[in-house]
Design a protein around this motif. Structure first.
Motif, PDB file in Angstrom:
ATOM      1  N   SER A  50     -17.088   6.286  -1.309  1.00 10.25           N
ATOM      2  CA  SER A  50     -16.635   7.636  -1.660  1.00 10.25           C
ATOM      3  C   SER A  50     -17.441   8.175  -2.834  1.00 10.25           C
ATOM      4  CB  SER A  50     -15.142   7.631  -1.992  1.00 10.25           C
ATOM      5  OG  SER A  50     -14.839   6.684  -2.995  1.00 10.25           O
ATOM      6  N   CYS A  97     -16.482  10.821   1.944  1.00 12.10           N
ATOM      7  CA  CYS A  97     -16.299   9.368   2.092  1.00 12.10           C
ATOM      8  C   CYS A  97     -16.669   8.902   3.489  1.00 12.10           C
ATOM      9  CB  CYS A  97     -14.879   8.959   1.743  1.00 12.10           C
ATOM     10  SG  CYS A  97     -13.652   9.339   2.986  1.00 12.10           S
ATOM     11  N   PHE A 129     -10.393   8.187  -4.139  1.00 14.95           N
ATOM     12  CA  PHE A 129     -10.855   9.290  -4.979  1.00 14.95           C
ATOM     13  C   PHE A 129      -9.951   9.411  -6.194  1.00 14.95           C
ATOM     14  CE2 PHE A 129     -12.067  10.993  -0.717  1.00 14.95           C
ATOM     15  CZ  PHE A 129     -13.436  11.035  -0.919  1.00 14.95           C
TER      16      PHE A 129
END
Length: 192
Positions: free
Chosen positions: A80, A87, A122
């Motif tokens: 990511s 990603c 994330f």
């Protein structure tokens, strides 16, 4: 040389334990284009630099050359990016990874995490994308806890292993933190 890049990274890195290592990822470039920000037993964070005056595609092979010996032939990985929020899930050794573009005279932070256990996919809280938190799976529940070192709001997206889903059938979930201090979050998950 690489001193300018390291100064840039040190502005962001001190709040989380990190190890910075200069490393050129591409043989035809004489300057540092990749820096290892963090390496541990479950994830690896890299920073790719674009010194040109044009956008470049961020494409690399998931192998020992690019990842400094981190990747294992037998594992799957989630890759990511910090800035572009792109990603690739469940990538294997020698896969070609394509995760957006790097703008001219800019950089992108890339996290490569083993996908066999829950992890932060994330986070907009810190460049380590989750280095400040612990994620555990126990008895059908994912527990996330950590310390937000900054006085700011942030979000975390937690990726689950291939064989786990939430009640809504998704293979990931997100939650937010409201500011500096300790936090925890729990989510029920099921095996597929």
């Amino acid at each position: 040389g690489g001193s300018e890049e390291l100064k840039f990274l040190r502005l962001f890195c001190p709040a989380v334990k990190t190890a910075l290592h200069n490393r050129g990822a591409f043989e035809d470039m004489s300057y540092v284009c990749t820096v290892d920000i963090e390496v541990n037993d479950s994830y690896h964070t890299l920073c790719f630099f674009n010194y040109s005056n044009e956008s470049v595609n961020l494409t690399f092979k998931l192998d020992n050359k690019t990842c400094g010996g981190y990747v294992d032939h037998s594992c799957k990985y989630d890759v990511s990016t910090y800035f572009s929020k792109e990603c690739v899930r469940f990538a294997g050794y020698d896969d070609i990874i394509r995760v957006g573009k790097i703008e001219p005279r800019s950089a992108e932070v890339v996290k490569i995490a083993k996908s066999d256990k829950p992890h932060v996919l994330f986070s907009d809280t810190h460049l380590s994308m989750g280095g400040e938190v612990i994620v555990r799976l126990n008895d059908g529940e994912v527990a996330v806890f950590g310390e937000n070192p900054f006085n700011c709001r942030g979000r975390y997206l937690i990726a689950l292993p291939e064989n786990c889903v939430c009640d809504d059938g998704k293979n990931e979930f997100s939650f937010g933190v409201n500011g500096q201090g300790s936090f925890s979050y729990k989510k029920r998950v099921h095996r597929r």
